[in-house]
Design an enzyme around this catalytic site. Structure first.
Site, PDB file in Angstrom:
ATOM      1  N   HIS A  60       8.413 -59.998  34.083  1.00  0.00           N
ATOM      2  CA  HIS A  60       9.645 -60.592  33.560  1.00  0.00           C
ATOM      3  C   HIS A  60      10.723 -59.548  33.297  1.00  0.00           C
ATOM      4  O   HIS A  60      11.880 -59.715  33.680  1.00  0.00           O
ATOM      5  CB  HIS A  60       9.342 -61.369  32.275  1.00  0.00           C
ATOM      6  N   CYS A 110      15.930 -28.053  61.854  1.00  0.00           N
ATOM      7  CA  CYS A 110      15.506 -28.735  60.635  1.00  0.00           C
ATOM      8  C   CYS A 110      15.439 -27.790  59.441  1.00  0.00           C
ATOM      9  O   CYS A 110      14.835 -28.115  58.423  1.00  0.00           O
ATOM     10  CB  CYS A 110      14.148 -29.410  60.834  1.00  0.00           C
TER      11      CYS A 110
END
Length: 806
Positions: A424, A755
């Site tokens: 909830h 990279c």
């Protein structure tokens, strides 16, 4: 008196005014999706007209209006008094005889279908809930395990009265609904005996990022109320929709929840006879459903989403509840409604939150959303203390229920001890757009009441609560008019927790997915120690290893599954764009720091140029560990179907070494070319550049590692602080090595990329790479947008100068 009963087979999604969103959706699923193999328990609806006629017959409308007239929704105590009065008025209205008889006749007909001992779920379904643009779920009540005529009729009266729960009243005011134009229908359906099995919630997208290509499933033992209310930390599963629909059956990633309690039926019959009991330790340590169950639920979710999207004429991600019957072993859909947070977001503005400083961590749990908030911590023990909460505070509680919603909407953030991503507190936090950290276990003890705290959900799956008000920034970027450069802009990424969110950056895939982060964070143990725990000398370490692999076949199964799910998550996030996965490149000292690693690693004076990369893969000291890495990558590509994964070999010193590694990979089922497999090699040693024509005969592409290439070109140990001033990727010699590598790759028709850190740190290096015509550069996520803009400027300048960035 008219007919008040509509069977599910008579209802469709267009019947919301008649039976409310929940019942209309149940009818739609039962009627349309049952023939497609989606199991839905049968039942019937008592129409909203019955509710209105009930109050008319009792002459209760004026009294009900008076009870709510002048209500101040911000006054929690006033809301509670008036809500209680309104509920008493509705509950006190007697059900007309004809209405009672119609309900009981339908109930007896349902008993005839399922058996006299059948119990039912009695669910409220308001005509203003579960709508695409408004869904504070759970505003009204549900009653489970109802049996017997009298108990059923009483549950119906209580359902009607629950239209005026405090939270429902507040919800209608917030959403502009007239209390007296909203009706309440009741759904009465066969009770799925999940008290004897499991139940949960699932979404057809990732709830935290809005990533659309996954089904997200949560579940726990027993009835589903504990998952919805956040009383337990549930198990979690992700399934990748595109590859699932291609026929691949694999769980993308999973998390074992603690599942400390489960809700079951209490002995005896009657209204709301349920109770929570402890879950035995063996059940807590295993998943509540099998992988086959996960696949069945994923199939349901995809069919439900597709059906509702076709009905709506647009993509419609769904929020669904499921239950497994412990008697027949079948899985049932018991609710479906449109997802109302991520799917309602408009525009193409990327919002990124970043902490600008670190602090003391007070609590950790599941991150809900990706935001950061600061506020004073306010502990609330129960609903009786809600009136103490002040606007803008951080709500700290054991758990929350729908009754707390009026104050939750004024909170800066929410922190709870219990609950998972579909509890909830998590649902409401997403609706409100505020961060929440749930499932912290002991936040009410470790977060001091009254102190300023920072709640951060900006670093992946783990949310953190920090002491004090930390500095943070919010970066908003409009991506709608950002063109793509000719040079491919890829991303360096090793953390699967960040993959879904990072995928929204403008990119051409992942140029470097490091295994090291996944092994260090998700596996924690040396692969050889997992294979040979008997060779681990320390008894305490052996015990930790044994605990780690609980629930897996053995250490090898643990390593392969954990690594494949980590890599698979990254590959799925960027599907179908390429994801270049570099096989492990720990140094011996780094491997030794893993659990059990000291028993398998040599002690080296300079690990940086020692037993690392390709040299390990065919060496007897690590060959079996490399076999596990290969098994994991084979599982990603073959079982998960994520063929966008390319593999990359790091620190390959010699051509013969590269050949031996490829042969070993082929023996492990990863032959270059099979199933489209491409294998790259890191170009980070001068020999890779000098002999690039020879390496190009073995590999499909080169990824230049500027960090190691700089180190070995300049002879500078990049780990040594005393000579770090001489480490510079912009050195003319290093740039020349990079140029030769790019030209060599182009000459051989091979892919060239970079990279390393250089283009992320230095704009002039990104410019240089474009000028020499590199195919791609892979960047750290936080530099992607700025570097992309810079690359576009460079390409435009080169074009204006009559040059060409090839």
């Amino acid at each position: 008196m008219t007919g008040y009963i509509r069977w599910f087979e008579e209802l469709g999604i267009g019947d919301v005014p008649l039976v409310g969103g929940k019942n209309a959706s149940l009818g739609e699923m039962y009627r349309e999706l049952t023939p497609m193999g989606v199991k839905v328990p049968n039942g019937f609806a008592v129409t909203a007209e019955a509710y209105r006629d009930l109050l008319t017959a009792a002459g209760a409308w004026d009294e009900l209006r008076a009870a709510l007239d002048g209500l101040d929704p911000a006054d929690v105590d006033d809301l509670a008094r008036r809500g209680a009065r309104a509920r008493a008025i509705v509950y006190g209205a007697p059900l007309p005889d004809a209405m009672q008889q119609q309900i009981l006749d339908a109930y007896h007909r349902l008993q005839a279908q399922y058996g006299e001992d059948m119990s039912v779920a009695v669910r409220s379904s308001a005509t203003a809930e579960d709508l695409p643009n408004a869904s504070f779920a759970g505003q009204q009540e549900t009653y489970l395990n109802i049996s017997g005529d009298a108990h059923l009729l009483d549950a119906c009266r209580r359902c009607f009265a629950s239209l005026f729960t405090d939270r429902a009243i507040h919800y209608r005011i917030d959403n502009g609904f007239d209390h007296f134009k909203v009706g309440l229908s009741i759904g009465i359906m066969k009770m799925v005996r999940s008290d004897l099995a499991a139940s949960g919630v699932m979404f057809s997208l990732d709830t935290e990022t809005g990533f659309r290509d996954v089904v997200f499933i949560t579940g726990a033992w027993g009835l589903g109320e504990n998952v919805v209310q956040g009383a337990v930390e549930p198990d979690e599963f992700y399934v990748h929709k595109p590859t699932f629909e291609q026929g691949h059956r694999a769980v993308l990633r999973r998390h074992l929840g603690s599942k400390k309690i489960k809700m079951v039926y209490a002995t005896g019959g009657g209204r709301e006879m349920t109770r929570n009991v402890p879950v035995p330790e063996p059940d807590r340590m295993r998943y509540c459903i099998s992988d086959e169950d996960v696949f069945t639920l994923a199939d349901y979710a995809i069919k439900v989403e597709r059906h509702y999207s076709e009905k709506a004429g647009q993509d419609r991600p769904m929020d669904m509840e499921w239950a497994k019957d412990g008697l027949d072993g079948e899985l049932y859909m018991v609710q479906a409604r449109p997802e109302t947070v991520e799917s309602q977001k408009q525009g193409n503005v990327l919002q990124q939150y970043h902490l600008r400083e670190e602090g003391e961590i007070l609590a950790r749990g599941y991150a809900i959303g990706t935001r950061i908030a600061v506020g004073r911590a306010r502990h609330i023990a129960d609903v009786a203390h809600l009136n103490e909460f002040q606007h803008g505070e951080v709500l700290v509680a054991d758990t929350t229920t729908p009754d707390w919603e009026p104050v939750m909407k004024t909170a800066a953030a929410i922190v709870t001890n219990r609950g998972g991503r579909t509890c909830h507190a998590a649902i409401v936090a997403r609706e409100l757009g505020i961060p929440a950290v749930v499932g912290c276990d002991n936040a009410t003890e470790t977060v001091p009441a009254g102190e300023m705290v920072t709640v951060s959900c900006a670093a992946g799956d783990e949310g953190r609560v920090y002491r004090g008000a930390l500095q943070y920034e919010v970066i908003e970027t409009d991506l709608s008019d950002l063109p793509r450069p000719k040079t491919k802009i890829m991303i360096n990424l090793g953390n699967p927790d960040l993959a879904f969110a990072t995928s929204f950056l403008p990119n051409d895939g992942v140029g470097l997915a490091r295994l090291e982060f996944i092994i260090n964070e998700y596996i924690k143990a040396h692969p050889m120690a997992l294979l040979h725990p008997d060779k681990v000398r320390d008894p305490a370490t052996r015990q930790v290893l044994e605990t780690l692999i609980t629930g897996y076949g053995d250490g090898a199964d643990y390593f392969v599954r954990r690594l494949s799910e980590g890599v698979g998550t990254i590959a799925a996030a960027f599907w179908p764009r390429p994801v270049v996965v570099r096989m492990s490149d720990f140094k011996s000292n780094e491997y030794a720091s893993l659990l059990g690693g000291v028993d398998f690693e040599p002690q080296e004076a300079n690990p940086m140029i020692g037993f690392r990369g390709a040299a390990r893969y065919t060496h007897p000291a690590y060959a079996d560990g490399f076999g596990l890495e290969c098994a994991a990558m084979k599982r990603v590509r073959d079982d998960m179907g994520l063929t966008n994964v390319k593999l990359m070999i790091p620190f390959c010193r010699r051509v013969d070494e590269g050949r031996r590694v490829l042969e070993a990979m082929a023996r492990h089922g990863l032959a270059r070319g099979d199933n489209g497999l491409e294998v790259y090699v890191m170009c980070e040693i001068p020999n890779n550049v000098v002999l690039i024509d020879d390496f190009a005969r073995l590999f499909d592409g080169f990824s230049i590692g500027s960090n190691d290439l700089t180190q070995l070109t300049l002879g500078v140990d990049r780990d040594s602080e005393i000579v770090s001033f001489d480490f510079d990727e912009r050195d003319p010699g290093v740039k020349e090595m990079i140029r030769l590598a790019v030209e060599g790759a182009r000459r051989n028709g091979r892919h060239s990329g970079l990279c390393g850190q250089a283009p992320s740190d230095y704009p002039e290096m990104a410019e240089y790479l474009v000028e020499i015509g590199i195919d791609s550069m892979s960047l750290n996520p936080d530099t992607v947008l700025a570097t992309t803009r810079h690359v576009l400027e460079v390409e435009a300048r080169l074009q204006a100068q009559g040059k060409k960035a090839s």
